[in-house]
Design a protein around this motif. Structure first.
Motif, PDB file in Angstrom:
ATOM      1  N   LEU A 107      -7.716  56.220 -43.600  1.00  0.00           N
ATOM      2  CA  LEU A 107      -7.948  55.213 -42.571  1.00  0.00           C
ATOM      3  C   LEU A 107      -8.205  53.830 -43.150  1.00  0.00           C
ATOM      4  CD1 LEU A 107      -8.326  54.568 -39.568  1.00  0.00           C
ATOM      5  CD2 LEU A 107     -10.719  55.219 -39.810  1.00  0.00           C
ATOM      6  N   LYS A 108      -8.883  53.777 -44.285  1.00  0.00           N
ATOM      7  CA  LYS A 108      -9.237  52.473 -44.856  1.00  0.00           C
ATOM      8  C   LYS A 108      -8.004  51.718 -45.355  1.00  0.00           C
ATOM      9  CE  LYS A 108     -10.445  54.671 -49.250  1.00  0.00           C
ATOM     10  NZ  LYS A 108     -11.551  54.921 -50.196  1.00  0.00           N
ATOM     11  N   LEU A 109      -6.849  52.404 -45.461  1.00  0.00           N
ATOM     12  CA  LEU A 109      -5.618  51.738 -45.897  1.00  0.00           C
ATOM     13  C   LEU A 109      -4.777  51.245 -44.720  1.00  0.00           C
ATOM     14  CD1 LEU A 109      -4.525  54.281 -48.663  1.00  0.00           C
ATOM     15  CD2 LEU A 109      -5.870  52.192 -48.945  1.00  0.00           C
ATOM     16  N   VAL A 110      -5.168  51.616 -43.484  1.00  0.00           N
ATOM     17  CA  VAL A 110      -4.357  51.311 -42.304  1.00  0.00           C
ATOM     18  C   VAL A 110      -4.763  49.958 -41.724  1.00  0.00           C
ATOM     19  CG1 VAL A 110      -3.702  52.087 -39.998  1.00  0.00           C
ATOM     20  CG2 VAL A 110      -4.114  53.769 -41.807  1.00  0.00           C
ATOM     21  N   LYS A 111      -3.752  49.154 -41.362  1.00  0.00           N
ATOM     22  CA  LYS A 111      -3.986  47.868 -40.699  1.00  0.00           C
ATOM     23  C   LYS A 111      -3.039  47.775 -39.513  1.00  0.00           C
ATOM     24  CE  LYS A 111      -5.599  45.880 -44.982  1.00  0.00           C
ATOM     25  NZ  LYS A 111      -5.463  44.863 -46.042  1.00  0.00           N
ATOM     26  N   SER A 112      -3.621  47.733 -38.328  1.00  0.00           N
ATOM     27  CA  SER A 112      -2.822  47.877 -37.115  1.00  0.00           C
ATOM     28  C   SER A 112      -3.384  47.005 -35.994  1.00  0.00           C
ATOM     29  CB  SER A 112      -2.819  49.354 -36.677  1.00  0.00           C
ATOM     30  OG  SER A 112      -2.244  49.521 -35.414  1.00  0.00           O
ATOM     31  N   GLY A 171     -20.593  42.065 -36.916  1.00  0.00           N
ATOM     32  CA  GLY A 171     -19.650  41.470 -37.858  1.00  0.00           C
ATOM     33  C   GLY A 171     -19.038  42.430 -38.846  1.00  0.00           C
ATOM     34  N   GLY A 172     -19.555  43.647 -38.973  1.00  0.00           N
ATOM     35  CA  GLY A 172     -19.028  44.607 -39.935  1.00  0.00           C
ATOM     36  C   GLY A 172     -17.990  45.557 -39.379  1.00  0.00           C
ATOM     37  N   LEU A 173     -17.556  45.346 -38.127  1.00  0.00           N
ATOM     38  CA  LEU A 173     -16.600  46.285 -37.521  1.00  0.00           C
ATOM     39  C   LEU A 173     -15.272  46.278 -38.274  1.00  0.00           C
ATOM     40  CD1 LEU A 173     -17.193  45.851 -33.694  1.00  0.00           C
ATOM     41  CD2 LEU A 173     -17.208  48.013 -34.951  1.00  0.00           C
ATOM     42  N   VAL A 174     -14.784  47.492 -38.540  1.00  0.00           N
ATOM     43  CA  VAL A 174     -13.487  47.692 -39.181  1.00  0.00           C
ATOM     44  C   VAL A 174     -12.481  48.243 -38.179  1.00  0.00           C
ATOM     45  CG1 VAL A 174     -12.286  48.849 -41.081  1.00  0.00           C
ATOM     46  CG2 VAL A 174     -14.663  48.125 -41.372  1.00  0.00           C
ATOM     47  N   VAL A 175     -12.958  49.021 -37.205  1.00  0.00           N
ATOM     48  CA  VAL A 175     -12.098  49.641 -36.198  1.00  0.00           C
ATOM     49  C   VAL A 175     -12.650  49.358 -34.805  1.00  0.00           C
ATOM     50  CG1 VAL A 175     -11.179  51.809 -35.295  1.00  0.00           C
ATOM     51  CG2 VAL A 175     -11.415  51.497 -37.766  1.00  0.00           C
ATOM     52  N   ILE A 176     -11.801  48.834 -33.912  1.00  0.00           N
ATOM     53  CA  ILE A 176     -12.122  48.720 -32.482  1.00  0.00           C
ATOM     54  C   ILE A 176     -10.980  49.369 -31.723  1.00  0.00           C
ATOM     55  CG2 ILE A 176     -12.509  47.197 -30.523  1.00  0.00           C
ATOM     56  CD1 ILE A 176     -13.570  45.107 -32.408  1.00  0.00           C
ATOM     57  N   ILE A 189      -8.841  38.203 -23.746  1.00  0.00           N
ATOM     58  CA  ILE A 189      -9.312  38.753 -25.012  1.00  0.00           C
ATOM     59  C   ILE A 189     -10.282  37.752 -25.622  1.00  0.00           C
ATOM     60  CG2 ILE A 189      -8.629  39.493 -27.319  1.00  0.00           C
ATOM     61  CD1 ILE A 189      -5.923  40.273 -26.169  1.00  0.00           C
ATOM     62  N   PRO A 190     -11.525  38.148 -25.886  1.00  0.00           N
ATOM     63  CA  PRO A 190     -12.519  37.186 -26.388  1.00  0.00           C
ATOM     64  C   PRO A 190     -12.112  36.593 -27.738  1.00  0.00           C
ATOM     65  CG  PRO A 190     -13.564  39.235 -25.679  1.00  0.00           C
ATOM     66  CD  PRO A 190     -12.099  39.488 -25.689  1.00  0.00           C
ATOM     67  N   LEU A 191     -12.198  35.293 -27.860  1.00  0.00           N
ATOM     68  CA  LEU A 191     -11.894  34.634 -29.128  1.00  0.00           C
ATOM     69  C   LEU A 191     -12.917  35.006 -30.195  1.00  0.00           C
ATOM     70  CD1 LEU A 191     -10.886  31.056 -27.899  1.00  0.00           C
ATOM     71  CD2 LEU A 191      -9.409  33.020 -28.377  1.00  0.00           C
ATOM     72  N   GLU A 192     -14.081  35.478 -29.767  1.00  0.00           N
ATOM     73  CA  GLU A 192     -15.112  35.864 -30.730  1.00  0.00           C
ATOM     74  C   GLU A 192     -14.680  37.031 -31.600  1.00  0.00           C
ATOM     75  OE1 GLU A 192     -16.913  33.361 -27.744  1.00  0.00           O
ATOM     76  OE2 GLU A 192     -15.569  35.103 -27.615  1.00  0.00           O
ATOM     77  N   LEU A 193     -13.664  37.799 -31.163  1.00  0.00           N
ATOM     78  CA  LEU A 193     -13.155  38.879 -32.005  1.00  0.00           C
ATOM     79  C   LEU A 193     -12.600  38.338 -33.325  1.00  0.00           C
ATOM     80  CD1 LEU A 193     -11.262  41.182 -29.443  1.00  0.00           C
ATOM     81  CD2 LEU A 193     -13.449  41.622 -30.558  1.00  0.00           C
ATOM     82  N   CYS A 194     -12.175  37.073 -33.305  1.00  0.00           N
ATOM     83  CA  CYS A 194     -11.587  36.474 -34.510  1.00  0.00           C
ATOM     84  C   CYS A 194     -12.604  36.300 -35.627  1.00  0.00           C
ATOM     85  CB  CYS A 194     -10.949  35.132 -34.178  1.00  0.00           C
ATOM     86  SG  CYS A 194      -9.612  35.253 -32.951  1.00  0.00           S
ATOM     87  N   SER A 195     -13.887  36.457 -35.322  1.00  0.00           N
ATOM     88  CA  SER A 195     -14.914  36.312 -36.351  1.00  0.00           C
ATOM     89  C   SER A 195     -15.124  37.609 -37.143  1.00  0.00           C
ATOM     90  CB  SER A 195     -16.243  35.898 -35.714  1.00  0.00           C
ATOM     91  OG  SER A 195     -16.737  36.918 -34.852  1.00  0.00           O
ATOM     92  N   LEU A 196     -14.448  38.685 -36.742  1.00  0.00           N
ATOM     93  CA  LEU A 196     -14.640  39.992 -37.398  1.00  0.00           C
ATOM     94  C   LEU A 196     -13.748  40.059 -38.634  1.00  0.00           C
ATOM     95  CD1 LEU A 196     -14.696  42.239 -34.199  1.00  0.00           C
ATOM     96  CD2 LEU A 196     -16.634  41.250 -35.438  1.00  0.00           C
ATOM     97  N   VAL A 197     -14.228  39.520 -39.721  1.00  0.00           N
ATOM     98  CA  VAL A 197     -13.395  39.359 -40.915  1.00  0.00           C
ATOM     99  C   VAL A 197     -13.056  40.696 -41.579  1.00  0.00           C
ATOM    100  CG1 VAL A 197     -14.188  37.025 -41.366  1.00  0.00           C
ATOM    101  CG2 VAL A 197     -15.474  38.947 -42.316  1.00  0.00           C
ATOM    102  N   ASP A 198     -13.774  41.783 -41.252  1.00  0.00           N
ATOM    103  CA  ASP A 198     -13.489  43.088 -41.846  1.00  0.00           C
ATOM    104  C   ASP A 198     -12.592  43.955 -40.967  1.00  0.00           C
ATOM    105  OD1 ASP A 198     -15.047  42.532 -44.054  1.00  0.00           O
ATOM    106  OD2 ASP A 198     -16.880  43.341 -43.153  1.00  0.00           O
ATOM    107  N   LEU A 199     -12.203  43.448 -39.802  1.00  0.00           N
ATOM    108  CA  LEU A 199     -11.444  44.249 -38.849  1.00  0.00           C
ATOM    109  C   LEU A 199     -10.058  44.585 -39.396  1.00  0.00           C
ATOM    110  CD1 LEU A 199     -11.806  45.387 -35.964  1.00  0.00           C
ATOM    111  CD2 LEU A 199     -10.554  43.405 -35.137  1.00  0.00           C
ATOM    112  N   GLN A 200      -9.709  45.882 -39.382  1.00  0.00           N
ATOM    113  CA  GLN A 200      -8.407  46.343 -39.848  1.00  0.00           C
ATOM    114  C   GLN A 200      -7.594  47.037 -38.758  1.00  0.00           C
ATOM    115  OE1 GLN A 200      -9.629  47.210 -44.525  1.00  0.00           O
ATOM    116  NE2 GLN A 200      -8.540  48.746 -43.365  1.00  0.00           N
TER     117      GLN A 200
END
Length: 685
Positions: A498-503, A407-412, A423-434
C-alpha cells in the motif's frame, strides 16, 4: 567491536591472533569473503560475523578451528551447498560446536545426515535460505539440542516421531514456511517440553494434534494454514491458559470459540469459519484478529464489558456478520492504533467518543450501513494515517478546518457515500497523502488546482507508514493497513504494498470546469476523473504523468484532440477516453494502439485501433489544426500579428491624412521638409 561502521574487508592481520578466544564483528559493514587465514585463530571459541555483507563460500580453514563452540554468520550473502559446510566441520569442530547460525543467507541444497553428527549442538538456525529436500532423521540424535529453526526454506518431506526421538532438551522449534507433513501416532507423547512452536504452513491433518495438549510450558503456538478443521476440543481452553501468543488463522475451524478472557498478548483466529458471539479477550491482549469469520451479533459487549484496555493496539473484526451500532465506550481504548470493522452490518452514526482514540493511526469502516454526517470528533485523532469510510450512507459536506489537525493522513477513502458540496481546498495541505478516493458521491465545483501541493503524490519516494510492527518470540510481524483501491476498472486490496500506491479517484460526481494542468505534476499510478461534467481539453502535458498505469477520463464533455504526449505513458495498461467530444487522430504509439475500441468510442476520433481511417478531407480533422495548447498559442499569435498590422495601417494613414488635408499642418510639414533638405545640401557642399 560490534556495531561499528568499518565498511571494509576482514583485514589479514586480524587472523594472526593465535591466542584470541572471542571475536565479535556483528553489524560492522564488513564485505568481501572470509579469508582462508581465519584458520590461524586456533584458540577461538566464539566467532560472530552476523549482519554484514560478507559473501562467497565458507573457507575450508574453518574446519581447523577445533575449539570453536559458537559460529554466527546470519544475515550475509554466503552461497554454496549446505552439505559442503557440514563437510568442513567434520574434521575436529564436529564435537565442539554448540551454536551454529547460518540464517538469512543464500545457501542451497539438502540437509544431510552430517547434521546429526554435531553431537554438542544446542542451537541450530538455518532459516531464510534456499534449502530443499528432506529433514534427516538423525536430527533426533542431537541430545543437547535446545533450539531448532529451519523456517523459510523449501523443505518437503514427512516428519515423524523418529525426528524427535532423543530431543529431550528441545525448547524452541520453528519450522514454518516449508511444505512439511507431520505424521505421528494419535497417542504419541513427545520427549520434549516446548516453549515455542511454529508449524505454520505444515500439513497436520484435519484434527488439532493431541500431542500439543501435553506441552505444559508452551508460551507460543502457531499452527496457521495447516488444514485443520472441526471444532475447538474441550481440553484446549485449559491448555491455552499458559499461552502468550496463539495463532490458529487460515484453517477450517468452525463453531463457537469457547475460550474467553485468556491472558494472551496476541490472538489470531482470522480466516476460519467461527460463528456465534465475539469471544471476550483479556485487558492484557495487545493484538486481536478475528477477521474473516462468521461472528455475529453486537460488538458492544466486546468493547464495553471491560474497564481497562490500556495495552490493546490492534483490533481487526472485519469481514464478519456483526450488527448493531458502534459503541460509545472508546475512552477505555485510548492506546488503540488500528481498528478494522469493515464489511459487516453495522448501522447508526459514528459516536463522538471516537475522539478518545487519540493514538489511532488507522480507522477502517468500509462497507457497512453507517449514516450521519462526517464525524467532527475525528479531528482529535491527530496521528491518523488511513481513514476509510467508503460504501456507507454518510451525508453532508466534508468539514474544512479539521484537515489541519490530520496532517499525517496517507489514505482518505470516502467512496460511495452521499457527501456533497465542494472539495475542500484544505485537503491540499495533506503533504503525506498518497491515496484520495472521493468517487461516487455528489461533490460539485471544480477540481482543486492546489493538488500540486500534495508532496507525496509529486514524489517517487514511498513513505514508511501504515504499519504496526511487533515481535513475537519467533518472528517479526508487520500489521499493515489494508485498503481497497479501484484501479484499471477493478478493485484491488493492498496491504504490504500500500505504501507504494499513489492514486486519485474523483469519478462519478458533479465536478465541472477544466482539468487543471497542475495535476500533470503528480506521480500517480491511477487517475480517474470519469463520469463528471468536465470540459475543455486534455492537458497537453499529460505525458508528464509517465508513471500512470490507469487513466479514466470517460463520460465527460472534453473536446479537442488527444495530446501527442499521451504516447509517453509507457506504463499505461488501462485507458478509457470514451463518451466525450474528442476529435482527430489517435496518436500513434505501441501502447495506445493496443487498447480496444471501447477505450475511444463515443467521440469523433479516427485511426487505429478504431476502424475509421483518418484523411485530409475528414470533417473530424479541422484544416491546419494542431494539438492542445500549441493550437491555442498559434491562434493567439495570429491574432496578435493581425492587430499589430491593422493598428499600424490605421495609425499611419490617420496621421498622413491629417497632414495632407489640413492646410496649416500641410504648410508646416512642407517648411519642415525644406529645412531638412537645405541642411543636407549645405553639408554636402
Amino acid at each position: 567491536m560490534s556495531l561499528n561502521p568499518f565498511n571494509s574487508t576482514i583485514p589479514p592481520w586480524m587472523c594472526g591472533f593465535k591466542r584470541l578466544e572471542y571475536l565479535d564483528l556483528f553489524f560492522t559493514h564488513l564485505k568481501g569473503s572470509i579469508p582462508s587465514a581465519i584458520g590461524n585463530l586456533s584458540s577461538i571459541n566464539t566467532l560472530r560475523l552476523s549482519r554484514n555483507q560478507l559473501e562467497g563460500k565458507l573457507p575450508n580453514s574453518l574446519g581447523s578451528l577445533c575449539k570453536l563452540r559458537e559460529l554466527t554468520l546470519a544475515g550475509n550473502n554466503f552461497r554454496g551447498a549446505v552439505s559442503e559446510i557440514f563437510r568442513i566441520f567434520s574434521r575436529c569442530t564436529i564435537d565442539a560446536l554448540e551454536m551454529l547460525d547460518l540464517s538469512m543467507n543464500q545457501l542451497s541444497g539438502q540437509l544431510t545426515e552430517s547434521l546429526g553428527k554435531l553431537s554438542s549442538l544446542q542451537h541450530f538456525d538455518i532459516s531464510y535460505n534456499q534449502l530443499n529436500g528432506s529433514l534427516p532423521e538423525n536430527v533426533g540424535q542431537l541430545v543437547n539440542l535446545k533450539s531448532l529453526d529451519i523456517s523459510h526454506n523449501s523443505l518437503d518431506c514427512v516428519v515423524s516421531e523418529v525426528h524427535f526421538i532423543n530431543l529431550t532438551r528441545l525448547k524452541e522449534f520453528y519450522a514454518h514456511k516449508n511444505s512439511l507433513t507431520m505424521k505421528t501416532s494419535p497417542h504419541w507423547l513427545p520427549p520434549f517440553q516446548l516453549e515455542m512452536l511454529n508449524l505454520n504452513d505444515w500439513h497436520l491433518g484435519q484434527q488439532l494434534p493431541l500431542w500439543i495438549r501435553w506441552q505444559e510450558n508452551l508460551l507460543e503456538l502457531q499452527i496457521s494454514n495447516t488444514g485443520i478443521a472441526g471444532t475447538i476440543p474441550s481440553w484446549f481452553c485449559n491448555f491455552s491458559l499458559q499461552l502468550d501468543y496463539l495463532n490458529l488463522s487460515h484453517n477450517k475451524f468452525h463453531g463457537e470459540f469457547p475460550c474467553t478472557n485468556q491472558s494472551w498478548s496476541t490472538i489470531d483466529l482470522s480466516f476460519n469459519q467461527f460463528n456465534g458471539l465475539l469471544p471476550l479477550v483479556s485487558s492484557k491482549t495487545k493484538i486481536v484478529d478475528f477477521s474473516n469469520n462468521s461472528f455475529s451479533g453486537s460488538v458492544s459487549h466486546f468493547f464495553c464489558d471491560k474497564k481497562n484496555f490500556l495495552n490493546s493496539r490492534y483490533v481487526n473484526l472485519g469481514n464478519n456478520l456483526l450488527s448493531g451500532k458502534i459503541p460509545k465506550c472508546w475512552m477505555n481504548w485510548k492506546n488503540l492504533w488500528i481498528l478494522n470493522l469493515q464489511n459487516n452490518n453495522l448501522s447508526g452514526v459514528i459516536p463522538s467518543s471516537i475522539g478518545y482514540l487519540t493514538s489511532l493511526r488507522w480507522l477502517q469502516l468500509h462497507d457497512n450501513n453507517l449514516h450521519g454526517e462526517f464525524p467532527l470528533s475525528l479531528r482529535k485523532c491527530i496521528y491518523l494515517e488511513a481513514l476509510d469510510l467508503s460504501e456507507n450512507k454518510f451525508i453532508g459536506k466534508i468539514p474544512k478546518l479539521m484537515w489541519i489537525s490530520l496532517g499525517g493522513l496517507v489514505v482518505i477513502n470516502l467512496r460511495s457515500n452521499k457527501f456533497h458540496g465542494e472539495i475542500p481546498l484544505e485537503l491540499c495541505s495533506l503533504v503525506d497523502l498518497q491515496i484520495l478516493d472521493l468517487s461516487h458521491n455528489n461533490f460539485s465545483g471544480t477540481v482543486p488546482r492546489c493538488f500540486y501541493n500534495l508532496s507525496a503524490m509529486t514524489s517517487l519516494e514511498s513513505l514508511d507508514y501504515l504499519s504496526l510492527s511487533f515481535d513475537s518470540w519467533s518472528d517479526k510481524y508487520d500489521l499493515m493497513a489494508e485498503v481497497t483501491v479501484v484501479t484499471k476498472g477493478r478493485e484491488f486490496e493492498y496491504g504490504s504494498m500500500l505504501k507504494l500506491v499513489k492514486s486519485m479517484d474523483l469519478s462519478s460526481n458533479n465536478l465541472y470546469g477544466e482539468i487543471p494542468v497542475e495535476l500533470t505534476s503528480l506521480k500517480l499510478q491511477t487517475l480517474n476523473l470519469s463520469n463528471n461534467h468536465l470540459v475543455g481539453k486534455i492537458p497537453s502535458k499529460i505525458g508528464d504523468m509517465r508513471w500512470l498505469e490507469s487513466l479514466d477520463l470517460s463520460k465527460n464533455q472534453l473536446s479537442g484532440t488527444i495530446p501527442p504526449s499521451i504516447s509517453s505513458l509507457t506504463f499505461l495498461s488501462y485507458l478509457n477516453l470514451s463518451y466525450n467530444n474528442l476529435m482527430g487522430p489517435i496518436p500513434t504509439s505501441t501502447q495506445l494502439q493496443s487498447f480496444s475500441e471501447s477505450s475511444f468510442i463515443g467521440n469523433q476520433l479516427c485511426g487505429p485501433p478504431l476502424q475509421q481511417n483518418c484523411s485530409v478531407s475528414d470533417p473530424a480533422i479541422p484544416p491546419g489544426d494542431k494539438q492542445g495548447d500549441d493550437e491555442d498559442s498559434l491562434q493567439e499569435e495570429n491574432y496578435l500579428y493581425l492587430s499589430l498590422g491593422l493598428g499600424f495601417a490605421f495609425g499611419f494613414w490617420g496621421v498622413l491624412a491629417s497632414l495632407l488635408f489640413n492646410v496649416p499642418w500641410n504648410m508646416a510639414l512642407c517648411e519642415f521638409l525644406n529645412r531638412i533638405v537645405a541642411r543636407l545640401y549645405g553639408a554636402l557642399l
